[in-house]
Design an enzyme around this catalytic site. Structure first.
Site, PDB file in Angstrom:
ATOM      1  N   PHE A 196      -5.890  -6.538  -1.274  1.00 19.23           N
ATOM      2  CA  PHE A 196      -7.095  -6.286  -0.473  1.00 19.23           C
ATOM      3  C   PHE A 196      -7.287  -7.449   0.490  1.00 19.23           C
ATOM      4  O   PHE A 196      -8.371  -8.000   0.611  1.00 19.23           O
ATOM      5  CB  PHE A 196      -8.322  -6.132  -1.384  1.00 19.23           C
ATOM      6  CG  PHE A 196      -8.203  -4.980  -2.353  1.00 19.23           C
ATOM      7  CD1 PHE A 196      -7.907  -5.211  -3.686  1.00 19.23           C
ATOM      8  CD2 PHE A 196      -8.343  -3.668  -1.916  1.00 19.23           C
ATOM      9  CE1 PHE A 196      -7.777  -4.157  -4.582  1.00 19.23           C
ATOM     10  CE2 PHE A 196      -8.223  -2.605  -2.802  1.00 19.23           C
ATOM     11  CZ  PHE A 196      -7.940  -2.846  -4.144  1.00 19.23           C
ATOM     12  N   LEU A 197      -6.195  -7.853   1.150  1.00 21.79           N
ATOM     13  CA  LEU A 197      -6.244  -9.059   1.987  1.00 21.79           C
ATOM     14  C   LEU A 197      -6.570  -8.688   3.420  1.00 21.79           C
ATOM     15  O   LEU A 197      -5.975  -7.786   3.985  1.00 21.79           O
ATOM     16  CB  LEU A 197      -4.879  -9.774   1.957  1.00 21.79           C
ATOM     17  CG  LEU A 197      -4.289 -10.084   0.561  1.00 21.79           C
ATOM     18  CD1 LEU A 197      -2.933 -10.754   0.716  1.00 21.79           C
ATOM     19  CD2 LEU A 197      -5.242 -10.950  -0.247  1.00 21.79           C
ATOM     20  N   THR A 211       0.876  -1.184   0.000  1.00 19.48           N
ATOM     21  CA  THR A 211       0.000   0.000   0.000  1.00 19.48           C
ATOM     22  C   THR A 211       0.906   1.225   0.000  1.00 19.48           C
ATOM     23  O   THR A 211       1.636   1.458   0.960  1.00 19.48           O
ATOM     24  CB  THR A 211      -0.870  -0.024   1.260  1.00 19.48           C
ATOM     25  OG1 THR A 211      -1.612  -1.249   1.262  1.00 19.48           O
ATOM     26  CG2 THR A 211      -1.826   1.152   1.280  1.00 19.48           C
ATOM     27  N   GLU A 240      -6.345  -9.836   7.262  1.00 10.20           N
ATOM     28  CA  GLU A 240      -5.625 -10.834   8.053  1.00 10.20           C
ATOM     29  C   GLU A 240      -6.634 -11.829   8.607  1.00 10.20           C
ATOM     30  O   GLU A 240      -7.743 -11.465   8.973  1.00 10.20           O
ATOM     31  CB  GLU A 240      -4.861 -10.143   9.184  1.00 10.20           C
ATOM     32  CG  GLU A 240      -3.637  -9.412   8.640  1.00 10.20           C
ATOM     33  CD  GLU A 240      -2.860  -8.699   9.729  1.00 10.20           C
ATOM     34  OE1 GLU A 240      -2.411  -7.577   9.487  1.00 10.20           O
ATOM     35  OE2 GLU A 240      -2.726  -9.277  10.825  1.00 10.20           O
ATOM     36  N   HIS A 251     -20.424  -3.987  12.437  1.00 11.48           N
ATOM     37  CA  HIS A 251     -20.396  -4.545  13.803  1.00 11.48           C
ATOM     38  C   HIS A 251     -19.759  -3.509  14.726  1.00 11.48           C
ATOM     39  O   HIS A 251     -18.548  -3.240  14.612  1.00 11.48           O
ATOM     40  CB  HIS A 251     -19.582  -5.840  13.847  1.00 11.48           C
ATOM     41  CG  HIS A 251     -20.090  -6.895  12.909  1.00 11.48           C
ATOM     42  ND1 HIS A 251     -21.333  -7.468  13.043  1.00 11.48           N
ATOM     43  CD2 HIS A 251     -19.532  -7.438  11.807  1.00 11.48           C
ATOM     44  CE1 HIS A 251     -21.508  -8.340  12.059  1.00 11.48           C
ATOM     45  NE2 HIS A 251     -20.435  -8.352  11.304  1.00 11.48           N
ATOM     46  N   CYS A 262      -3.430  -1.932   9.033  1.00 11.89           N
ATOM     47  CA  CYS A 262      -3.819  -1.243   7.793  1.00 11.89           C
ATOM     48  C   CYS A 262      -4.673  -0.009   8.016  1.00 11.89           C
ATOM     49  O   CYS A 262      -4.282   1.091   7.637  1.00 11.89           O
ATOM     50  CB  CYS A 262      -4.542  -2.215   6.879  1.00 11.89           C
ATOM     51  SG  CYS A 262      -3.455  -3.546   6.365  1.00 11.89           S
ATOM     52  N   LYS A 296      -2.937   2.943   9.751  1.00 11.24           N
ATOM     53  CA  LYS A 296      -1.806   3.452   8.942  1.00 11.24           C
ATOM     54  C   LYS A 296      -2.316   4.094   7.658  1.00 11.24           C
ATOM     55  O   LYS A 296      -1.918   5.213   7.286  1.00 11.24           O
ATOM     56  CB  LYS A 296      -0.890   2.273   8.633  1.00 11.24           C
ATOM     57  CG  LYS A 296       0.139   2.471   7.550  1.00 11.24           C
ATOM     58  CD  LYS A 296       1.049   1.256   7.395  1.00 11.24           C
ATOM     59  CE  LYS A 296       0.391   0.116   6.647  1.00 11.24           C
ATOM     60  NZ  LYS A 296       0.155   0.370   5.223  1.00 11.24           N
ATOM     61  N   ARG A 343      -0.896  -5.170  16.281  1.00 14.95           N
ATOM     62  CA  ARG A 343      -0.657  -3.778  15.884  1.00 14.95           C
ATOM     63  C   ARG A 343      -1.911  -2.937  16.035  1.00 14.95           C
ATOM     64  O   ARG A 343      -2.963  -3.275  15.495  1.00 14.95           O
ATOM     65  CB  ARG A 343      -0.118  -3.724  14.441  1.00 14.95           C
ATOM     66  CG  ARG A 343       1.363  -4.127  14.336  1.00 14.95           C
ATOM     67  CD  ARG A 343       1.858  -4.177  12.912  1.00 14.95           C
ATOM     68  NE  ARG A 343       1.368  -5.376  12.234  1.00 14.95           N
ATOM     69  CZ  ARG A 343       1.785  -5.712  10.997  1.00 14.95           C
ATOM     70  NH1 ARG A 343       2.628  -4.942  10.341  1.00 14.95           N
ATOM     71  NH2 ARG A 343       1.332  -6.811  10.428  1.00 14.95           N
TER      72      ARG A 343
HETATM   73  C1  UDX Z   1      -8.285  -4.507   6.259  1.00 12.99           C
HETATM   74  C2  UDX Z   1      -9.157  -4.543   5.012  1.00 12.99           C
HETATM   75  O1  UDX Z   1     -10.354  -5.246   5.305  1.00 12.99           O
HETATM   76  C3  UDX Z   1      -8.413  -5.261   3.888  1.00 12.99           C
HETATM   77  O2  UDX Z   1      -9.191  -5.253   2.712  1.00 12.99           O
HETATM   78  C4  UDX Z   1      -7.109  -4.513   3.633  1.00 12.99           C
HETATM   79  O3  UDX Z   1      -6.362  -5.128   2.592  1.00 12.99           O
HETATM   80  C5  UDX Z   1      -6.274  -4.512   4.905  1.00 12.99           C
HETATM   81  O4  UDX Z   1      -7.003  -3.904   5.984  1.00 12.99           O
HETATM   82  P1  UDX Z   1      -7.605  -6.108   8.217  1.00 12.99           P
HETATM   83  O5  UDX Z   1      -7.013  -4.847   8.780  1.00 12.99           O
HETATM   84  O6  UDX Z   1      -6.796  -7.346   8.191  1.00 12.99           O
HETATM   85  O7  UDX Z   1      -8.074  -5.837   6.676  1.00 12.99           O
HETATM   86  O8  UDX Z   1      -8.875  -6.449   9.089  1.00 12.99           O
HETATM   87  P2  UDX Z   1     -10.435  -6.148   8.974  1.00 12.99           P
HETATM   88  O9  UDX Z   1     -11.132  -7.433   9.001  1.00 12.99           O
HETATM   89  O10 UDX Z   1     -10.714  -5.212   7.871  1.00 12.99           O
HETATM   90  O11 UDX Z   1     -10.732  -5.394  10.367  1.00 12.99           O
HETATM   91  C6  UDX Z   1     -10.067  -4.173  10.612  1.00 12.99           C
HETATM   92  C7  UDX Z   1     -10.495  -3.689  11.982  1.00 12.99           C
HETATM   93  O12 UDX Z   1     -11.866  -3.282  11.955  1.00 12.99           O
HETATM   94  C8  UDX Z   1     -10.388  -4.735  13.083  1.00 12.99           C
HETATM   95  O13 UDX Z   1      -9.888  -4.121  14.255  1.00 12.99           O
HETATM   96  C9  UDX Z   1     -11.824  -5.182  13.299  1.00 12.99           C
HETATM   97  O14 UDX Z   1     -12.062  -5.598  14.640  1.00 12.99           O
HETATM   98  C10 UDX Z   1     -12.580  -3.901  13.015  1.00 12.99           C
HETATM   99  N1  UDX Z   1     -13.957  -4.136  12.571  1.00 12.99           N
HETATM  100  C11 UDX Z   1     -14.165  -4.757  11.382  1.00 12.99           C
HETATM  101  C12 UDX Z   1     -15.004  -3.652  13.351  1.00 12.99           C
HETATM  102  O15 UDX Z   1     -14.800  -3.083  14.425  1.00 12.99           O
HETATM  103  N2  UDX Z   1     -16.273  -3.824  12.914  1.00 12.99           N
HETATM  104  C13 UDX Z   1     -16.539  -4.460  11.741  1.00 12.99           C
HETATM  105  O16 UDX Z   1     -17.706  -4.598  11.398  1.00 12.99           O
HETATM  106  C14 UDX Z   1     -15.457  -4.951  10.958  1.00 12.99           C
END
Ligand code: UDX
Length: 433
Positions: free
Chosen positions: A152-153, A122, A155, A254, A263, A266, A331
């Site tokens: 767009f992964l 990114t 974790e 949620h 991600c 940052k 993180r």
């Molecule tokens: C995110 C993007 O989804 C992904 O497409 C991008 O490439 C990288 O960043 P990630 O950070 O791994 O992925 O996790 P994600 O499932 O998106 O959740 C991010 C944060 O949002 C987490 O702390 C999660 O708990 C929170 N979250 C997610 C909520 O609080 N409510 C939700 O409904 C969804």
């Protein structure tokens, strides 16, 4: 195709293993000799469900290998992916491009025939131009083209997200490069994943816009949750009520303690810096960042309120430390600020997380790390659910009641219905309910 992945972290290792699974020959490069040694020994340095099997089958099939030497890997490659870290620079939140620029210079020195250089990390808008300039300066005769191919992964779901993406975005105009990229992603084109092509800067900005929008959506429902608590509504009903509108969609609605991870925090900051640089502020994202930062400690205060306002000398059990389930990544996890708030208020914290306690030890001091949920809550004055791991969804509530000194449960992820908890003689505090 012969591919090189520079950077064997969350993005590089998953992408490399998945490309190998598509049938390509992939060499994953990393500067860290111990990481490469682990990978060559079949050990995976990060937790990502299914990655160990995928790497093992790629290695067994002779399609996946690891090295610390960019030079030997790049020669003869059809495409070289830059998947190194772009962390927030200390202090100003700009994306730190030092690793991308270093990789670009090393690639330049090793280029032989026409090679596509692909930014998968990114990266701020305009990085493709920067990488092109660096390589051209370092090797004026090189025959190459730079394209953007953001990841767009998520974790914990990275392999599925890679193999069944909603879309593949490719940014660039060089026809030879686009032909190589179409060939690389051809196995996906057979499925229903659209492969869309656009300008390089468009692809770079698409990545930031996507993450910032998702962070905004989460922050919206978190603020609606706060209002629900005041008006006496249940935010999960609101989320369902608006989510069924297909212009909104039910995902990422949620309510919780705020977003974390490597991600969203940052990328939102980096987008704001780009907006400032181009004198085009994105005020809604500025608000999202400020709201989310404040929310995490506010969750710690919510726990303190649920315990009557004073936790000095009290013991609090916290289940879940990772920023979300199915990852060991700490993180920017909300649990960090929550636990620090409780400790600042004089509480002792017992914690358990299925995967991230090793990483937590480096970040959270003076926490008693326990071997399982029930040990953590034994004798505690309250139980806090901070990450919605599946194994916390069916706790033996009778046992919880017995083990807790005070029957207080704070559910920061709305895992349980209030009635079920109160039915076991426990007081229930949720989010937006
Ligand atoms: C995110 C993007 O989804 C992904 O497409 C991008 O490439 C990288 O960043 P990630 O950070 O791994 O992925 O996790 P994600 O499932 O998106 O959740 C991010 C944060 O949002 C987490 O702390 C999660 O708990 C929170 N979250 C997610 C909520 O609080 N409510 C939700 O409904 C969804």
């Amino acid at each position: 195709m012969k591919l090189v992945m520079i950077g064997s972290g969350y993005v590089g290792l998953v992408s490399g293993a998945c490309f190998a699974d598509f049938g390509h020959t992939v060499i994953c490069v990393d500067k860290d000799p111990s990481k490469i040694a682990s990978l060559q020994a079949g050990e995976i340095p990060i937790y990502e469900p299914g990655l160990d099997h995928l790497v093992a089958s790629g290695v067994a099939g002779g399609r996946l290998s690891f090295t610390t030497e960019i030079g030997e890997a790049v020669g003869g490659a059809d495409a070289v992916f830059i998947a190194v870290g772009t962390p927030s620079r200390r202090g100003d939140g700009h994306a730190d491009m030092v690793y991308v620029h270093a990789a670009s210079r090393e690639i330049a020195a090793a280029l032989t025939g026409f090679t596509v250089v692909v930014n998968k990390s990114t990266v701020p808008v305009g990085t493709g131009d920067e990488v092109e300039r660096i390589i051209r300066e370092a090797n004026p005769d090189a025959d190459f083209a730079v394209v953007s191919n953001p990841e767009f992964l998520r974790e914990g779901a990275a392999i599925d997200d890679f193999k069944r993406p909603d879309r593949v975005v490719i940014g660039g105009h060089d026809e030879r490069a686009l032909a190589v990229m179409r060939e690389i992603y051809r196995p996906l084109a057979l499925g229903r994943s659209p492969i869309i092509e656009m300008s390089r800067r468009g692809a770079e900005l698409t990545k930031y816009a996507g993450n910032a929008f998702l962070a905004t959506k989460i922050t919206f429902i978190n603020e609606m949750a706060d209002l629900c608590e005041k008006v006496g509504a249940d935010v999960q009903e609101i989320a369902r009520g608006i989510g069924l509108d297909n212009r909104i969609g039910s995902k990422f609605l949620h309510a919780g303690p705020g977003y974390g991870g490597s991600c969203f925090p940052k990328d939102t900051l980096a987008l704001l810096k780009t907006a400032d640089d181009y004198d085009s502020p994105i005020r809604i994202v500025e608000a999202v960042v400020a709201i989310n930062d404040r929310r995490k400690r506010a969750m710690g205060r919510k726990v303190i309120e649920a315990m009557g306002g004073d936790v000095r000398g009290k013991t609090i059990a916290v289940l879940g430390l990772a920023f979300k389930p199915n990852t060991d990544d700490m993180r920017d996890s909300p649990a960090i600020a929550i636990i620090q708030t409780l400790q600042d208020a004089g509480a002792t914290v017992h914690a358990f997380d299925p995967k991230s306690m090793e990483q937590a030890r480096g970040v959270l001091k003076d926490v008693i790390y326990c071997t399982d949920p029930y040990t953590a809550m034994d004798g505690a004055d309250a139980l806090v659910l901070a990450t919605e791991w599946d194994e916390f969804r069916a706790l033996d509530l009778g046992r919880v009641k017995t083990l807790l000194t005070q029957p207080v449960l704070v559910d920061l992820r709305n895992i349980y219905p209030r009635a079920v908890i109160e039915g076991h003689g426990l007081s229930y505090t949720g989010i937006g309910r």
